[in-house]
Write a protein that holds these residues in place. Structure first.
Motif, PDB file in Angstrom:
ATOM      1  N   SER A 523      64.588  80.638  46.796  1.00  0.00           N
ATOM      2  CA  SER A 523      65.742  80.336  45.941  1.00  0.00           C
ATOM      3  C   SER A 523      65.384  80.488  44.463  1.00  0.00           C
ATOM      4  O   SER A 523      66.230  80.869  43.644  1.00  0.00           O
ATOM      5  CB  SER A 523      66.256  78.927  46.233  1.00  0.00           C
ATOM      6  OG  SER A 523      65.266  77.949  45.949  1.00  0.00           O
ATOM      7  N   GLU A 526      65.569  84.175  43.919  1.00  0.00           N
ATOM      8  CA  GLU A 526      66.974  84.586  43.937  1.00  0.00           C
ATOM      9  C   GLU A 526      67.545  84.497  42.529  1.00  0.00           C
ATOM     10  O   GLU A 526      68.240  85.402  42.067  1.00  0.00           O
ATOM     11  CB  GLU A 526      67.771  83.679  44.887  1.00  0.00           C
ATOM     12  CG  GLU A 526      67.560  83.943  46.363  1.00  0.00           C
ATOM     13  CD  GLU A 526      68.494  85.006  46.917  1.00  0.00           C
ATOM     14  OE1 GLU A 526      69.214  85.646  46.109  1.00  0.00           O
ATOM     15  OE2 GLU A 526      68.488  85.214  48.142  1.00  0.00           O
ATOM     16  N   PHE A 536      67.782  89.954  44.258  1.00  0.00           N
ATOM     17  CA  PHE A 536      66.596  89.666  45.063  1.00  0.00           C
ATOM     18  C   PHE A 536      66.521  90.575  46.289  1.00  0.00           C
ATOM     19  O   PHE A 536      65.440  90.998  46.709  1.00  0.00           O
ATOM     20  CB  PHE A 536      66.642  88.198  45.480  1.00  0.00           C
ATOM     21  CG  PHE A 536      65.406  87.680  46.161  1.00  0.00           C
ATOM     22  CD1 PHE A 536      64.144  88.039  45.722  1.00  0.00           C
ATOM     23  CD2 PHE A 536      65.508  86.794  47.231  1.00  0.00           C
ATOM     24  CE1 PHE A 536      63.001  87.537  46.336  1.00  0.00           C
ATOM     25  CE2 PHE A 536      64.380  86.283  47.843  1.00  0.00           C
ATOM     26  CZ  PHE A 536      63.127  86.661  47.399  1.00  0.00           C
TER      27      PHE A 536
END
Length: 812
Positions: A523, A526, A536
């Motif tokens: 994350s 990302e 990503f």
């Protein structure tokens, strides 16, 4: 397809295991960080190839990169957290849980932080390709005691470049388009920081007829690939460059127009300065014939602007290394090749474009606490350049021993200082002393001399099992960004610092946890890669992204300033420098310079010109009560000036092409190729001492009398015994020893069979290859035990190639 399985496994592969998938990532078997492709089947890495998307390495990969699987699956790799149970250094360990490790580390670090002494937590890193997470953790904690190894790598060279052009501390010769390359001690065919990317472009230039001339004390593979090789006395590279500058100036071979426009000082002042550095003087000192110096200087100038220099540890890893590389850099300015196609170029991004891809917030502020060791004020240029912190890593342990700074906890990360640093025996003694370092946590892939002296060892994931954003200085002069992603899941209980540091921060608390809001590493990335088209997902699929709108970074200094740039600007009538607003320190901010009535960007030095003369460094030296010459000079190495007895030599260091620092010796594939490091001595020099090829010798080293850390007194540093290899390919005054050998711990492959111990952290697999360790008992020696701590007095770069040694033949 044959599937490589864990040693000892007899199970047949299932049908779905035969399917091979490819995963792009980035190598970290050396500093070059080439793009790679992992070929995986049945959850196991079969092989590594190059990623053609990488604009630097362009699909190539070296032997070290190919050998990645042998490190990933090494049977002596650390896979579980360990806690010391015996005396520090006894090698007695107990396997513990991650929860136990986290709890003890967090408790220790929290206590230091809560009593208001964050600087007492020191972090020592080696090659760090996870700079974002390391800085985030240390800044959130509040410690400035962040020690890197730049002084043991390239700081003299970087400082010389930053002094001259301001904008960058990394030169990128446009080798592929060059017609003439002067090489001062850069072994790009084997071990350069640009290695494969440089070698690709250099060989293409050679195929197109470019000439390569190399000055080096040893017949390296790069020297062997050159049109001409000159075997030079150590530390005289800068003098050779100054003598060439003398020829170029005295014979009017310079680009006078360019110099008078862009150089500080003007051409006549440079000519006046170099007039004393005649080729005859350089011949007496370096051994290079004066006639050849004149001829090569003329050839270099005639090829301008499609000519360039390249240099690295061979020129800068000396006591006079900073001046050597300033002199070499000056040659490029003299012939007007700076920033031009085929010439001496650079790029402001030594990694990815951080304006386009900023680190996801919240980002902690830099610490306000002070660290005596990190500031290294005795070396005026170590931290003088904005955002280019050189630091002086080799002073860390001597200064801890001298109690210059109290250390309550030390964390070493991918940094085997107890084996790889100069005076490594001193490092080991400090690490062993619980009064000097009460608590030591080591994070690494393999058991090492440094881990051997830790209290807790955390098993780090290899580069084939973890995430990073990464890039290297762009050899094609267009910046790019890469993704290092797991090719296979981490083995055992190994973890990456991107998992370790957020958990420790949460357990320490006190606000540290606020800087780690992401639940997963994925994350975090990302968010990091959102600005890239496809984000990503694109990076995971391709591994590399290059902005197609960008063009090679040629001649940025001639860029015209726009009317918008100039709105509100004022010109200094004396210098022509244009100012607008103020910088972060409140001083007037320079934005360019007037050149013949045109507002141009200029160079990013104080004068906005190429600073062959630098008043900035003179002022920095004055602040530290140290004299720094404003122009490049030749400073003879003091300990080399006396006439040596026949048994005295200058010991130099070099890297074997299949090894890099401490990581590669654990690779059984690479160690099988190269597992010894005999002393290379010139045949005629050896004959005077009655030494024959293959004889045993004792090598005894001495601390230079002008050394500053510890104070120089000519005393003995260390002694080792090794074998001799006689060759014509080394200077008569030199004994050359590769430093990629001589381990005592880390498993049987790393130590040539010495260390076959088992401990709770090693992988629990059988390895049939141990029965094929045919080189067991091969002689390898730790050269770093002989090297004194010997920083360049201006920047602090380690003088690897200046150690005076005495050798004698012995019977074994």
């Amino acid at each position: 397809m044959e599937i490589i399985r864990e040693p000892g496994s007899t199970a047949a592969p299932a049908a779905d295991e035969r399917k091979v998938r490819t995963v792009p990532s980035m190598c970290q078997m050396c500093t070059t960080a080439c793009g790679i492709i992992g070929h995986v089947a049945g959850g196991r890495l079969l092989k590594v190839t190059g990623n053609p998307e990488d604009p630097n390495s362009q699909g190539a990969v070296c032997a070290k990169g190919v050998a990645g699987p042998s490190v990933l699956y090494d049977p002596y790799r650390l896979l579980y957290p360990l806690r010391r149970v015996g005396e520090r250094g006894s090698g007695k360990w107990r396997r513990i849980t991650w929860d136990e490790a986290y709890a003890e580390i967090a408790d220790r670090l929290r206590e230091i932080r809560e009593r208001g002494k964050p600087e007492e937590f020191a972090f020592q890193q080696g090659r760090n390709r996870s700079a974002d997470i390391v800085a985030r953790f240390l800044n959130a904690y509040g410690t400035p005691s962040h020690f890197n190894h730049r002084a043991l790598c390239s700081s003299n060279r970087r400082a010389a470049i930053a002094t001259t052009i301001g904008e960058s501390d990394w030169d990128l010769g446009d080798f592929e388009n060059s017609q003439f390359v002067l090489n001062f001690g850069a072994n790009w065919a084997e071990a350069h920081q640009g290695h494969i990317p440089v070698a690709i472009r250099m060989m293409r230039a050679r195929q197109k007829g470019a000439k390569l001339v190399t000055f080096e004390t040893r017949l390296s593979n790069t020297a062997a690939l050159s049109d001409e090789w000159f075997c030079v006395k150590p530390g005289t590279d800068g003098l050779i460059a100054l003598a060439m500058a003398h020829v170029i100036c005295s014979e009017g071979l310079w680009d006078r127009k360019w110099l008078d426009t862009w150089s500080n000082p003007p051409a006549e002042k440079i000519a006046e300065h170099v007039s004393a550095y005649t080729p005859e003087f350089a011949e007496r000192e370096s051994g290079v014939p004066a006639a050849d110096i004149r001829r090569i200087a003329r050839e270099f100038a005639a090829a301008a602007p499609r000519c360039t220099t390249i240099c690295n540890r061979g020129s800068q890893s000396h006591r006079n290394g900073y001046y050597n590389d300033r002199a070499i850099t000056m040659l490029n300015a003299l012939v007007g090749n700076m920033g031009k196609p085929g010439g001496w170029c650079w790029h402001p991004k030594s990694a990815w474009d951080k304006d386009l891809l900023p680190e996801p917030g919240p980002v902690p502020d830099k610490p306000t606490a002070k660290s005596v060791i990190a500031e290294a004020k005795d070396w005026p240029l170590a931290n003088a350049f904005k955002d280019k912190k050189m630091k002086v890593g080799q002073i860390v342990y001597p200064w801890i021993k001298e109690r210059r700074q109290k250390i309550s906890a030390l964390m070493t990360y991918n940094a085997d200082t107890a084996w790889s640093f100069p005076e490594s025996h001193l490092v080991r003694s400090v690490l062993a002393d619980e009064e000097l370092i009460p608590f030591h946590v080591c994070i690494d892939v393999m058991y090492s001399e440094t881990g051997h002296l830790a209290d807790i060892i955390l098993p780090w994931a290899t580069y084939l099992e973890r995430w990073d954003i990464d890039a290297r200085p762009p050899q094609g002069l267009v910046d790019y960004v890469g993704l290092r992603q797991p090719v296979v899941p981490p083995r055992g209980e190994s973890k990456d610092i991107r998992e370790i540091f957020p958990e420790i921060a949460r357990r320490i608390g006190g606000g540290m946890e606020n800087y780690f809001p992401w639940k997963t590493v994925e994350s975090y990335f990302e968010e990091y890669f959102k600005p890239i088209p496809g984000g990503f997902a694109t990076m995971r699929a391709k591994g590399i992204w290059l902005d197609p709108t960008k063009r090679p970074y040629y001649e940025p200094h001639v860029k015209r300033l726009t009317p918008e740039d100039l709105e509100g600007a004022r010109e200094d009538p004396r210098t022509g420098i244009l100012y607008k607003g103020t910088d972060e320190d409140g001083a007037p901010k320079a934005i360019g310079i007037m050149v013949k009535g045109v507002a141009r960007r200029g160079f990013l030095t104080p004068s906005r010109k190429v600073e062959i003369r630098s008043d900035f460094i003179v002022a920095k030296g004055r602040e530290a009560n140290r004299k720094i010459e404003p122009l490049p000079v030749y400073e003879p190495i003091p300990s080399h000036q006396r006439k040596f007895p026949d048994d005295h030599f200058v010991m130099t260091s070099f890297k074997i092409n299949v090894h890099n620092a401490h990581r590669t010796m654990q690779s059984k594939w690479l160690q099988e190729i190269s597992h010894t490091n005999p002393a290379l001595i010139n045949r005629r020099s050896a004959e005077r001492l009655g030494i024959r090829d293959g004889d045993w010798i004792e090598v005894e080293s001495f601390r230079p009398e002008d050394a500053e850390v510890p104070r120089g007194d000519g005393s003995k540093v260390g002694t080792l015994q090794t074998r001799v290899r006689l060759t014509e390919g080394v200077h008569p005054l030199v004994v050359a020893i590769a430093h990629n050998a001589g381990r005592e711990v880390g498993g049987a492959y790393a130590t040539n069979g010495k260390d076959q111990q088992d401990n709770p952290g090693f992988a629990k697999i059988a390895d049939a290859d141990l029965d094929r360790l045919w080189w067991e008992g091969a002689i390898s020696v730790p050269q770093n035990d002989l090297l004194p701590v010997y920083p360049d007095p201006t920047v602090g770069g380690q003088a690897y190639h200046d150690t005076v040694v005495r050798i004698r033949r012995i019977e074994r």
